[in-house]
Design a protein around this motif. Structure first.
Motif, PDB file in Angstrom:
ATOM      1  N   UNK A 423       0.996  -1.105  -0.311  1.00 33.78           N
ATOM      2  CA  UNK A 423      -0.121  -0.074   0.555  1.00 33.78           C
ATOM      3  C   UNK A 423       0.524   1.347   0.097  1.00 33.78           C
ATOM      4  N   UNK A 424       0.251   2.461  -1.086  1.00 33.63           N
ATOM      5  CA  UNK A 424       1.212   3.629  -0.688  1.00 33.63           C
ATOM      6  C   UNK A 424       0.301   4.681  -0.457  1.00 33.63           C
ATOM      7  N   UNK A 425      -0.292   4.983   0.682  1.00 31.53           N
ATOM      8  CA  UNK A 425      -1.122   5.942   1.100  1.00 31.53           C
ATOM      9  C   UNK A 425      -0.934   7.064   1.205  1.00 31.53           C
ATOM     10  N   UNK A 426      -1.578   8.061   0.485  1.00 29.00           N
ATOM     11  CA  UNK A 426      -1.795  10.107   0.693  1.00 29.00           C
ATOM     12  C   UNK A 426      -2.944  10.236   1.001  1.00 29.00           C
ATOM     13  N   UNK A 427      -3.025  11.573   1.345  1.00 28.57           N
ATOM     14  CA  UNK A 427      -3.974  12.055   1.866  1.00 28.57           C
ATOM     15  C   UNK A 427      -3.920  14.072   2.135  1.00 28.57           C
ATOM     16  N   UNK A 428      -4.993  13.824   1.329  1.00 32.20           N
ATOM     17  CA  UNK A 428      -4.912  16.103   1.059  1.00 32.20           C
ATOM     18  C   UNK A 428      -5.771  16.450   2.444  1.00 32.20           C
ATOM     19  N   UNK A 430      -7.058  19.726   3.647  1.00 32.75           N
ATOM     20  CA  UNK A 430      -8.209  19.666   3.168  1.00 32.75           C
ATOM     21  C   UNK A 430      -9.648  18.760   2.943  1.00 32.75           C
ATOM     22  N   UNK A 431      -9.179  17.730   2.501  1.00 32.37           N
ATOM     23  CA  UNK A 431      -9.999  16.385   2.222  1.00 32.37           C
ATOM     24  C   UNK A 431      -9.733  14.905   2.105  1.00 32.37           C
ATOM     25  N   UNK A 432     -10.124  14.065   1.072  1.00 29.73           N
ATOM     26  CA  UNK A 432      -9.867  13.177   0.682  1.00 29.73           C
ATOM     27  C   UNK A 432      -8.517  11.843   1.110  1.00 29.73           C
ATOM     28  N   UNK A 433      -8.480  10.875   1.329  1.00 27.73           N
ATOM     29  CA  UNK A 433      -8.032   9.862   1.468  1.00 27.73           C
ATOM     30  C   UNK A 433      -7.854   9.507   0.533  1.00 27.73           C
ATOM     31  N   UNK A 434      -6.899   8.416  -0.557  1.00 31.80           N
ATOM     32  CA  UNK A 434      -6.763   7.624  -1.179  1.00 31.80           C
ATOM     33  C   UNK A 434      -5.148   6.999  -1.457  1.00 31.80           C
ATOM     34  N   UNK A 435      -5.802   5.555  -1.962  1.00 31.28           N
ATOM     35  CA  UNK A 435      -4.200   4.331  -1.723  1.00 31.28           C
ATOM     36  C   UNK A 435      -4.228   3.846  -3.049  1.00 31.28           C
ATOM     37  N   UNK A 436      -3.207   4.021  -3.232  1.00 31.39           N
ATOM     38  CA  UNK A 436      -2.349   3.278  -4.784  1.00 31.39           C
ATOM     39  C   UNK A 436      -2.190   1.791  -4.245  1.00 31.39           C
ATOM     40  N   UNK A 437      -1.544   0.616  -4.869  1.00 34.07           N
ATOM     41  CA  UNK A 437      -1.369  -0.821  -4.715  1.00 34.07           C
ATOM     42  C   UNK A 437       0.126  -1.068  -5.165  1.00 34.07           C
ATOM     43  N   UNK A 438       1.299  -1.418  -4.955  1.00 31.32           N
ATOM     44  CA  UNK A 438       2.757  -1.349  -5.796  1.00 31.32           C
ATOM     45  C   UNK A 438       2.816  -2.327  -5.447  1.00 31.32           C
ATOM     46  N   UNK A 439       3.552  -3.367  -6.387  1.00 29.04           N
ATOM     47  CA  UNK A 439       4.121  -4.206  -6.171  1.00 29.04           C
ATOM     48  C   UNK A 439       6.024  -4.310  -5.857  1.00 29.04           C
ATOM     49  N   UNK A 440       6.167  -3.422  -5.606  1.00 25.12           N
ATOM     50  CA  UNK A 440       7.372  -3.339  -4.580  1.00 25.12           C
ATOM     51  C   UNK A 440       7.935  -2.156  -3.915  1.00 25.12           C
ATOM     52  N   UNK A 441       8.494  -2.427  -2.726  1.00 28.02           N
ATOM     53  CA  UNK A 441       8.698  -1.053  -2.101  1.00 28.02           C
ATOM     54  C   UNK A 441       9.508  -0.232  -2.514  1.00 28.02           C
ATOM     55  N   UNK A 442      10.459  -0.366  -3.212  1.00 31.59           N
ATOM     56  CA  UNK A 442      11.279   0.450  -4.495  1.00 31.59           C
ATOM     57  C   UNK A 442      10.256   1.514  -5.242  1.00 31.59           C
ATOM     58  N   UNK A 443       9.273   1.458  -6.040  1.00 37.75           N
ATOM     59  CA  UNK A 443       8.625   1.971  -6.506  1.00 37.75           C
ATOM     60  C   UNK A 443       7.950   2.993  -5.189  1.00 37.75           C
TER      61      UNK A 443
END
Length: 858
Positions: A423-428, A430-443
């Motif tokens: 998981x790669x989680x980011x948050x605004x 002043x707003x929503x949170x979003x989540x991406x999934x990556x295959x490697x900790x490198x990315x």
């Protein structure tokens, strides 16, 4: 550095329909206020603005294609406008002179550390070498002297301005010295890369490069600002285009009969020739737009990521700009129309934070598919690749090739969507949170580092209007650096298919730690468009120079890159109660090397070094192709167990199952059955070799060795034993029958056939197979802990226990390659073992006693 754009790309990209203001350098375009026309639209004289936001200098050409001097619009300075035009010319020159002063101060700030760095380079404690200094500051001194001379000559002319003053000769001379800029541009990328490497390796230089002091203009009470070396090295790139724009403005406000007019025309011709010569060599994808601070908004990084949205996975194209992150999807367009992006959301970097598991309640849960489904899809893709190769050689096979390619594209796209789990989680804020999934900790580390580096700058939040957002999103099509999702069908046939076989890697040691650490390394290779972690060294405690000297054997599936990541092991137990896919250990460095077939296919070891954040990891590698790995070489020493027929070993030992098999199974069940990835994660090759020698020589201390050895090495020793048997455990003779039996559709017929084949095995082979079978079932019972399902275990052991004989390979090679045979058969090999693993317990005595209907000779 976060964004090493090609220097020439910078030059081309600086032209933008909303980037005519010279705010950052103290000069503003003339005409309407803020560089806008009366109707509010931005003006860019003599610039060809394309809808792709990548305008070019519009250079008039003669009939023979030669560039000719531009001519201002007719009637621009007619009659009473001449006096007003000269006043405008003075304003343009005054603004440009002010920006020249700032530019000279910026060059001077760069030169300030250059001299002491050069002086210390010859001492016993140099910060940088002479070569590094000369590379980073290449041509800066020359550029400074050119502009200082120009400024000193232009200043009195502005101070004593009248209609007879001429400045064209000064601009003409300035343009004639553009060759110095060409040399600077050619060296620009190397200069930035060298500065970045030196910063990583030397804390003193890093501190210098991040805190350069630039003097303010004379009338600003001599205030100074702190600027990074990266930003200052970009200034000369910026300057060439701005000087050219000023020449356009000066010509607009210079009468044709003024002595300056032909000189300014000549200076503009030289400048445009210079820019056009660079335009021919560069890629037009990068461009600049304007940020809230009036600076150039650049594309830093882009790529395809899997977003978890509305509880489902969706492939997105993510664009990181200097001040915001934009998530887009490709819009469906009608045939023949250009592809377009649709913005799903964006976050200003000033408002972006990274989430941890503790505060990510708003992020959707991750749906992870069983690993066997991923493995099954990879095998299907391998089979399709093999079929495509065969159809290419067949007459009239092209139409079928296209159908197969389309099917493979669908399957590879499915794999890309469902394989990432990190998981790669980011948050605004002043707003929503979003989540991406990556295959490697490198990315994940790359994206996080790129964003954090940009956030160190004085960023301002921004709110884009619908029009601004549309313009920016439209530009993404031209800006993108990653054009296609990484699937085979998007590659040219001429592109290297990657390596298939086994990569042997020895991780030797690491140096460059600034203080004691608990380091370990992981190894990743690419597979089917994403990266997979394949091996991990042991962690050292409190050291600055770990000496691993650990060897790993990594299976490659069309791989082109090897990555090494160096971690700091976390021993804080309070940090360990994390989601399985959340890596809590800190990345200390990471690096990547291309697997060049010419280099790694040598029989000898190839040694290399990866530099990462000042840490140097030394490693060696060599490659064994799939063709060679299919061949088994019997041992010349029949006194050992490896490479010796199984019936010879059991007869010598007076056992039903070889001692090595029984002891490895016992040890794995004693302390390795809960180990994540048992049998899948590679053991250290040197440990495996030590165990192999011990078993071959019947060392008395073998039980002590087993109890002390890393469990993955013991699992690896068992796999190696089966792989080195002179013939596979399920025999060469029965291989074709196993392939036919598993393909039967009728369950009863398949049952009769598969049981009959087992009964046809020699007793030592059968007893050993049944012992292994029950052991693997016990391992799979712990799947929730060790993540090893029956299918995973079948994938690991199937191709080892059941392989085509050399005669089978030789026959098939008349049609296709050994690699294609492997790809085609591996699914069936896995299915054979999986069939027996999923079958109710099979008793040796029952199997021998029962009479089955199926009795065809094999």
């Amino acid at each position: 550095m976060a964004f090493f754009f090609e220097a020439a790309c910078h030059i081309r990209s600086l032209f933008s329909s909303n980037d005519f203001n010279y705010n950052t350098d103290g000069y503003e375009g003339d005409g309407a206020e803020d560089g806008k026309s009366q109707d509010g639209s931005e003006t860019l004289p003599y610039i060809d603005e394309s809808p792709t936001m990548s305008p070019q200098l519009c250079t008039p050409q003669g009939p023979d294609g030669e560039m000719v001097s531009p001519t201002p619009p007719e009637g621009l300075l007619a009659g009473g406008d001449i006096e007003k035009g000269l006043e405008m010319k003075k304003l343009v020159l005054s603004g440009f002179l002010a920006s020249e002063e700032i530019y000279i101060n910026q060059l001077e700030a760069l030169l300030l550390p250059m001299r002491p760095l050069k002086a210390t380079a010859t001492t016993s404690q140099p910060v940088l070498t002479i070569q590094q200094v000369e590379t980073i500051f290449y041509k800066i001194q020359d550029i400074f002297e050119i502009h200082k001379e120009f400024y000193d000559a232009l200043l009195p002319n502005i101070q004593q301005w009248d209609e007879k003053v001429t400045v064209g000769h000064l601009f003409q001379k300035l343009a004639s010295q553009l060759g110095v800029y060409k040399a600077f541009v050619d060296n620009y990328k190397v200069a930035l890369e060298t500065a970045e490497k030196c910063s990583q390796a030397n804390g003193q230089f890093q501190k210098i490069s991040e805190n350069l002091k630039v003097k303010g203009p004379k009338d600003s009470k001599d205030c100074t600002t702190t600027v990074s070396m990266e930003a200052l090295l970009y200034k000369p790139i910026d300057r060439v285009t701005r000087s050219t724009l000023v020449l356009h403005d000066l010509l607009k406000h210079t009468p044709k009969d003024h002595p300056d007019f032909p000189l300014l025309q000549d200076a503009l011709r030289i400048s445009q020739n210079f820019l056009s010569s660079i335009n021919e060599e560069i890629d037009p994808r990068r461009t600049a737009v304007t940020t809230p601070k009036g600076e150039a908004r650049q594309l830093v990084k882009d790529g395809f990521l899997v977003e978890v949205s509305e509880s489902s996975r969706k492939l997105r194209h993510v664009f990181l700009f200097t001040d915001l992150l934009l998530c887009a999807k490709m819009k469906k367009t009608s045939v023949g129309r250009q592809q377009q992006y649709e913005c799903k959301w964006y976050i200003p970097l000033a408002d972006l934070t990274f989430q941890t598991l503790d505060d990510s309640d708003s992020c959707p849960s991750i749906q992870i598919l069983p690993e066997h489904e991923i493995e099954e899809m990879k095998i299907k893709i391998s089979v399709l690749k093999s079929e495509i190769q065969k159809e290419k050689k067949a007459p009239k096979g092209q139409s079928r090739v296209e159908r197969l390619r389309k099917k493979m594209n669908e399957q590879e796209s499915w794999l890309l969507l469902h394989s990432p789990t990190i998981p790669f989680r980011i948050h605004n804020k002043h707003g929503k949170s979003y989540q991406f999934l990556l295959s490697s900790d490198y990315e994940r580390s790359e994206w996080r580092e790129s964003i954090q580096k940009l956030q160190k700058k004085d960023l301002q939040t921004c709110v884009l209007s619908s029009v601004e957002l549309q313009v920016l999103t439209s530009s993404c099509f031209k800006l993108r650096t990653v054009h296609n999702i990484p699937v085979t069908s998007n590659k040219d046939d001429e592109e290297t298919p990657g390596l298939y076989g086994f990569l042997h890697v020895i991780v030797h040691s690491a140096k460059g730690f600034k203080e004691s650490a608990n380091p370990y390394c992981t190894l990743e290779v690419d597979s089917y468009g994403y990266f997979v972690s394949k091996a991990k060294t042991r962690a050292f405690r409190d050291t600055t120079e770990p000496q691993w000297n650990e060897e790993f054997e990594i299976e490659l599936e069309g791989s082109q890159y090897l990555r090494i990541l160096c971690y700091e092991k976390c021993y804080d137990k309070s940090m360990l109660n994390k989601d399985d896919n959340e890596i809590v250990d800190k990345i200390m460095g990471k690096g990547q090397v291309q697997l060049d077939p010419q280099t790694v296919q040598s029989k000898n070891w190839h040694m290399d070094v990866i530099e990462m954040n000042g840490i140097k990891v030394e490693f060696s590698m060599k490659f064994t192709s799939r063709d060679l790995s299919l061949k088994r070489t019997p041992s010349k020493k029949q006194s050992g167990v490896f490479g010796v027929k199984i019936n010879v070993v059991t007869k010598r030992e007076r056992s039903k199952v070889p001692y090595i098999v029984r002891q490895c199974i016992e040890e794995v069940e004693k302390r390795g059955i809960d180990e994540v990835g048992i049998y899948r994660i590679s053991g250290v090759a040197t440990d495996i070799q030590a165990l192999k020698t011990a078993f071959d020589t019947n060392t008395k201390d073998i039980l002590v060795m087993l109890s002390d050895m890393d469990i993955n090495a013991i699992a690896g020793t068992l796999k190696l034993y089966f792989r080195e048997l002179p013939e596979p455990l399920l025999t060469d003779r029965l291989y074709p029958a196993f392939m036919e039996g598993i393909a039967l559709s009728d369950p009863a017929a398949k049952e009769n056939c598969m049981m009959h084949l087992l009964r046809s095995l020699p007793d030592p082979n059968l007893m050993t197979f049944l012992t292994l079978l029950e052991h693997l079932k016990r391992v799979a019972e712990k799947e929730p802990i060790n993540k090893m399902s029956l299918h995973n275990l079948a994938t690991v052991f199937g191709p080892t226990l059941l392989r085509p004989s050399e005669s089978e390979i030789t026959k098939a090679q008349h049609i296709t390659s050994a690699s294609d045979i492997w790809s085609h058969d591996v699914m069936a090999q896995v299915q054979v073992l999986l069939y027996y693993l999923q079958h109710p317990p099979i008793s040796f005595a029952e199997l021998k006693r029962n009479t089955l209907y199926f009795s065809t000779d094999v």
